[in-house]
Design an enzyme around this catalytic site. Structure first.
Site: not given
Length: 1243
Positions: A233, A1175
């Site tokens: 933090i 593809e």
């Protein structure tokens, strides 16, 4: 991903939950999905990985798990459950593996020379050290906890002293008191989340608990789990304070009035977090001790009435819903509200509004807005005035991307927070405590009010369905067997180039590249000293040996130099190769390189296709690669009832983002030879380029490729200079040299997909039938030809999927001063197919017709298909698109869902849905491929093929084919041959003429080469098998091979598969339906469902092909919706790796993902009747883009109605990629203001 899942399993066992069924863990489905939501692997499509993770969960529905090798259709749930691999936790404490501990202790991992590491155990000890002479002698000090900031800020300087703060109790504790929660600065984000979520122990009012939990929920969107477990933090807040890091934590804590406790020398002070952020950057000796998050009771400013309510909400707009992406803007709002006693309405007693990460130095409180709202009764007028104030306050600094979008987000957030409190009769429900307006009825608010619900983590994948039809005709070919090498890849044991242990005296290299598009290079120097630490040499074009060439890559269209000589012609061009003792030193060295440029006597660079045409800077396209026109364009235009003239579409680039970046290892061998390990799709061509560069015969070079960690075309031409530079440095220095490009350098040099500009004119009838299409296409090829001259052919193939009547085109391949573009998965095809859809969408919009109807009416008949594809005619039964088109409408419930989408859009103001169906027609070309099969003395089989395993399952299909081919010998034990087959690495001297692994067809051509080898071996073994069977009645495989060895039968066969003219080219078909939902306030697009049907012929391996289909589609989603491959004004890529280039993750794929592989019968001209799958499915992702366009169209209609304008004529082109800012801009950046004006009666 495996480690992330493992951590989730370990944590689940600690949970206080009931014991799961045998074979399962305490993990929930939701936890399993969240565990991997931050991991990247777009080429898999994620669905299969998510299913594997969910299979551990106690609450998993096995019917929700997709296709796998454990069960078959029709089996009961119990049988399926029993066949899942058994999970056994054993209740053992999971510890860090010993072998990894040894690795960490290795001296190689910590260069401690000249550096000091301190571990103080108290604040007093830390103070004493910071005040000592050791820290006042000018040495650099760094305070560290998790040190995850290194991932964002790539620090060049080294520090003399590091101070680890994690062992100071005052900094690593969490304290609670009636005034709030105090979190020590070194507490990790994960620990903070746990503390904030801790069940109520009566310390705090329930309203405070609500705030804490919402903060915790928000924090779960920061980074990913493994980062939150380390990042502190305090570190996050200090980065925000010192370096203006766009912190999420700072914003939400500022909103709730948090305070921080800081220490500078002997002085300690507690100040508001807001003031802390506003101060000038603090020195390295200033320490953040803790942060205090106040409880509601301690921050309220007026005496609380019994009916006063606390509202708290957090907001975040980022490319990924579950985090792991920096936000465009974040915000958090805290407000006290109460019913007005004198009239209907709700009073805002006070509020705290924080905004951050929008292109400003730090999070801010919008105090002018707070003061304006305080004490006012909420109304449309009040909210409208507040939005104007927000717009004036939330203004990004110059240079921030999408500034208007970010300001618009702030207004949308404010509207979302306060609008539900207007027109509700002054009633407030306790439901405010439960997520803020989940129960809309309690507020008597209609469903037109959007709820962003940012405190609720959205669910990930809902489900997916996979439909395949198996065939045992060519067993084991056609079986969905597990991918070869899957286990060692998942465990990390599979070797890639960078995993090969470094040879003795190995050096490491990387490139110095140009930052100018066109300039004379006068020299290269390092600052502040001549040679940075560890640098051994700098290799330039001057180091190419006599007889060698300055060549880095070569295609059939031309070569590209390894290094620029006196003149650099694009940003990102290689200038030199820095070689150092470690990769880290090499990577750091290039950051100290200073290139002396001179622009004298140079024309301006060509940085646009328009300028290239103006200056006739074009690459020649050989006639064989330039398609033929179709029909009479003049006649077609004359027949049209309507015309669209000179419409424009622009398409950007896309980065490959393979998991393994470019890598190579070159080792000098005896007699002037060189062995190079390369992560290459084309070792044969890499081999030839290296030999030409070194000026040696090709037999002096050996290129070895075992497997490649993702390629997509980027490891073909673009891998050559990487391997060649290593070989050149190794040749000169006579030492091994290796490279593993860092992601930023890789992105700068990769080139990527071809950008292009398309101008089209189209004629069409009133019923939507198109009669003529004229195209002018300008392709940005960059500096060198690479494969670019083939692009016109590739573009036109899929574009011809519709019957255009007549088709005319002028396609120019432009030479510019950008980096050379190269093949990327479906090169040209994805653009061509999208152009077709853009034209169809435009025609439908012009006619105000349903776009699906326009698509249907322009689909090919069999006759028109063969007119457009005259060089490759199908048999009538092979044209499967019409049947797929109709079948998909039924299986996806397209028509019913279309009506549901219309109803949803009528009922919702702030969310709109769209649905779209698109087809594909894709041409494949099968290339010659070599193969070699050898049977060893124990009956095991070794196979070599020209194709490279890129992750596409080539080895798996080849193994199946070898087992099938040899099984025709018909002796005992051939049914188990699959486990006896091993496919080995590619070696350019062992198997020549390997060619390119590209174009989706290398798997099938490699399989056919192997089948030819097997046929030869079977013919050699058949006479012996017949003799032995006559003598013994039956013969086992092992005995047959043993006898063959004794009789000197040649058990090694080579072949070179060359397809004939009738089989080298074929087409496949498919279609997809996608449904999306667009949030008008943020521009976020959620992919609700995708249904795909794809013609795979007779699949060689349905499981592998499913992976290819899903992975390709998700990669296409990235191109169309997410991935921005941006450059600066000089053409230099500015993307900073994963921080700014966002590929899809698990939370950005379709929530319902259904795929059916259609078995389209026998095709004797192809390899066992199969068709490729690598593809075409990528092209189907345009369905998501088209669906998004449909949703935006509804939003624009609504916006026009609010403005009192005609709802028709809202024609627009949706950019690619359609990112959140793009979508929001098309929906209306001022949609909230227009809505409020409309409601207030202002026109």
């Amino acid at each position: 991903m495996c480690v992330s899942l493992f951590a989730a399993l370990v944590n689940a066992e600690k949970a206080n939950q009931s014991e799961p069924s045998p074979g399962f863990s305490k993990l929930t489905v939701s936890e399993a999905e969240k565990a991997i939501s931050g991991n990247l692997c777009r080429c898999t499509g994620y669905r299969s990985i998510a299913d594997a993770c969910k299979s551990f969960a106690a609450d998993v529905d096995v019917e929700d798990l997709g296709l796998n090798s454990f069960w078959r259709k029709g089996e009961s749930k119990e049988v399926k459950m029993s066949r899942l691999p058994f999970y056994n936790c054993n209740k053992e404490i999971c510890t860090f593996p010993e072998f990894l501990k040894k690795e960490i202790r290795s001296s190689m991992l910590l260069d401690s020379k000249g550096f000091y590491w301190y571990n103080p155990v108290s604040v007093k000890e830390l103070q004493s050290f910071l005040e000592s002479n050791e820290t006042n002698d000018g040495s650099l000090i760094k305070l560290v906890a998790g040190n995850t900031g290194m991932g964002y800020y790539k620090e060049l300087e080294h520090y003399d002293r590091y101070i680890d703060l994690r062992y100071i109790p005052e900094l690593s504790s969490i304290r609670r008191d009636p005034k709030g929660i105090e979190i020590g600065a070194t507490i990790t984000i994960s620990k903070a989340i746990e503390a904030l979520k801790e069940e109520n122990k009566s310390e705090f009012h329930p309203k405070s608990e609500m705030v804490f939990k919402k903060i915790a929920n928000y924090m779960e969107k920061i980074a990913s789990g493994f980062i939150r477990n380390t990042a502190s933090i305090g570190g996050n807040l200090m980065m925000a304070q010192r370096k203006n890091f766009p912190s999420d934590i700072a914003t939400i804590l500022v909103a709730v009035g948090s305070m921080v406790y800081i220490m500078t020398g002997p002085t300690c002070e507690r100040i508001m977090l807001e003031e802390f952020l506003e101060r000038p950057p603090l020195s390295s000796k200033t320490l953040l001790l803790n942060v205090k998050i106040p409880s509601w009771e301690s921050i309220k400013n007026i005496p609380s009435e019994t009916d006063t309510m606390l509202l708290f909400e957090t907001y975040r707009a980022a490319p990924r819903p579950l985090g792991n992406a920096l936000p465009y803007l974040n915000a958090a709002f805290l407000a006290e509200v109460s019913p007005c006693k004198t009239s209907d309405g709700i009073i805002v007693n006070n509020c705290q509004l924080a905004f951050g990460a929008y292109g400003t130095k730090h999070a801010i409180r919008a105090r002018q807005v707070e003061e304006f709202l305080a004490g006012k009764i909420l109304s449309l007028d009040v909210l409208y005035e507040a939005t104007k104030l927000v717009k004036a306050i939330v203004v990004p600094e110059d240079g921030t991307s999408y500034p208007a979008y970010r300001s618009s987000l702030a207004i949308g957030y404010l509207f979302d927070f306060f609008s539900p409190l207007i027109d509700n009769g002054g009633k407030i429900s306790n439901v405010l405590l439960e997520g803020y307006i989940k129960n809309v009825d309690a507020y008597k608010i209609n469903q037109n009010h959007v709820q962003l619900a940012h405190d609720n983590l959205p669910s990930l994948l809902s489900s997916g369905k996979q439909v395949i039809e198996l065939s045992e005709e060519y067993h084991p070919v056609g079986e969905p067997i597990t991918k070869s090498g899957a286990a060692i890849q998942a465990s990390g044991e599979a070797f890639y180039v960078d995993d090969i242990p470094s040879p003795e005296n190995c050096l490491h290299g990387t490139f110095i590249y140009s930052t100018k598009p066109l300039a004379w290079v006068k020299g290269i120097q390092f600052q502040p000293k001549p040679l940075p630490d560890g640098v051994a040499s700098i290799i330039t074009f001057k180091d190419i040996p006599k007889g060698g060439e300055n060549i880095g890559s070569k295609s059939i269209f031309g070569a590209e130099p390894l290094f620029a000589e006196e003149l650099t012609q694009c940003a990102g061009q290689r200038l030199a190769f820095v070689v150092a003792d470690t990769q880290k030193h090499a990577d750091k060295a290039i950051k100290f390189a200073v290139v002396d440029y001179d622009l004298e006597n140079l024309e301006p660079p060509i940085l646009s296709v328009e300028e290239a045409v103006k200056r006739s800077s074009l690459f020649e396209v050989p006639p064989m690669f330039y398609p033929k026109q179709v029909g009479d364009i003049s006649k077609g235009m004359a027949e049209a009832d309507h015309k669209i003239l000179s419409a424009e579409v622009k398409l950007g680039s896309q980065y490959y983002f393979y998991m393994e970046s470019q890598a190579a290892l070159a080792i000098p061998d005896e007699d002037n030879c060189m062995v190079v390990y390369s992560s290459s799709q084309v070792p044969e061509r890499t081999h030839a380029v290296i030999a030409r560069c070194l000026g040696v015969p090709e037999h002096n070079v050996r290129v070895i490729t075992r497997r490649v960690g993702g390629a997509f075309g980027g490891k073909a031409i673009k891998a050559m200079p990487v391997a060649t530079a290593c070989a050149l440095a190794a040749h000169k220095l006579r030492r091994p040299v290796r490279i593993y490009l860092d992601r930023k350098t890789d992105m700068i040099m990769a080139g990527g997909r071809h950008p292009m500009k398309i101008t089209y004119s189209v004629g069409f009838k009133s019923d939507g039938k198109i009669t003529a299409l004229q195209l002018d296409i300008l392709i940005d090829a960059g500096l060198s030809p690479d494969i670019s001259p083939i692009m016109p052919h590739n573009i036109l193939g899929p574009l011809k999927k519709y019957d255009w009547g007549a088709l005319s085109f002028d396609i120019k391949v432009c030479k510019t001063n950008h980096s050379s573009k190269s093949a990327m998965r479906a090169p040209g095809e994805v653009q061509g197919s999208f152009i077709a859809e853009a034209v169809i969408e435009h025609v439908a919009s012009t006619l105000s017709m349903d776009v699906d109807s326009v698509r249907s009416i322009n689909l090919h008949t069999y006759n028109s298909l063969n007119l457009f594809y005259e060089s490759n005619a199908d048999e009538p039964l092979e044209y499967t698109l019409p049947s797929i088109w109709d079948k998909l409408a039924m299986s996806s419930s397209l028509h019913q869902r279309t009506e549901m989408v219309k109803e949803f859009n009528r009922d919702n103001k702030w969310r709109k849905r769209g649905i779209s169906r698109i087809p594909i027609v894709h041409e494949f070309f099968v290339r010659p491929t070599p193969g070699k099969v050898s049977i060893l003395s124990d009956g095991s089989i070794v196979v070599e093929v020209g194709g490279i395993e890129l992750g596409q399952g080539l080895w798996t299909k080849v193994k199946q084919m070898a087992a099938f081919g040899l099984s025709s010998i018909q002796c005992d034990g051939v049914g188990d041959l699959l486990d006896k087959v091993r496919v080995i690495q590619s070696d350019s001297l062992s198997l020549i003429q390997g060619g390119f692994t590209a174009g989706s067809t290398t798997s099938e051509s490699s399989c056919e080469a192997v089948r030819l080898c097997c046929n030869i071996l079977v013919e050699r073994l058949r006479p012996l098998r017949e003799r032995l069977q006559d003598q013994m009645g039956s013969i086992k495989w092992e005995m047959l091979i043993d006898q063959a060895y004794m009789l000197s039968v040649n058990l090694s066969a080579s072949s070179f598969f060359v397809p004939d003219l009738t089989s080298m080219q074929y087409r496949t078909y498919g279609a997809a339906v996608s449904e999306v939902e667009v949030n008008i306030l943020t521009g976020e697009t959620t992919f609700l469902q995708t249904d795909i049907i794809y013609d795979c012929g007779q699949s060689l391996n349905p499981a592998v092909d499913l992976g290819q289909i899903e992975g390709a589609f998700v990669q296409g989603v990235g191109f169309f919706m997410l991935e921005e491959y941006l450059t600066n004004s000089d053409g230099l890529v500015v993307a900073e790796g994963t921080w700014t280039y966002k590929i899809p993750t698990l939370d950005t794929i379709p929530k319902q993902f259904n795929v059916e592989i259609q078995k389209s019968g026998h095709h004797q001209k192809r390899v066992l009747s199969s068709k490729a799958s690598g593809e075409p499915p990528l092209i189907l992702a345009a369905s998501v883009h088209c669906a998004t366009r449909a949703a935006i169209k509804e939003a624009r209609k609504q916006l026009l109605s609010w403005s009192g304008k005609d709802e028709c004529g809202s024609t627009f082109q949706l950019e690619v990629p359609a990112t959140m800012p793009v979508v929001k801009e098309h929906c209306g950046l001022e949609s909230v203001e227009r809505y409020l004006e409309w409601r207030m009666g202002r026109k």
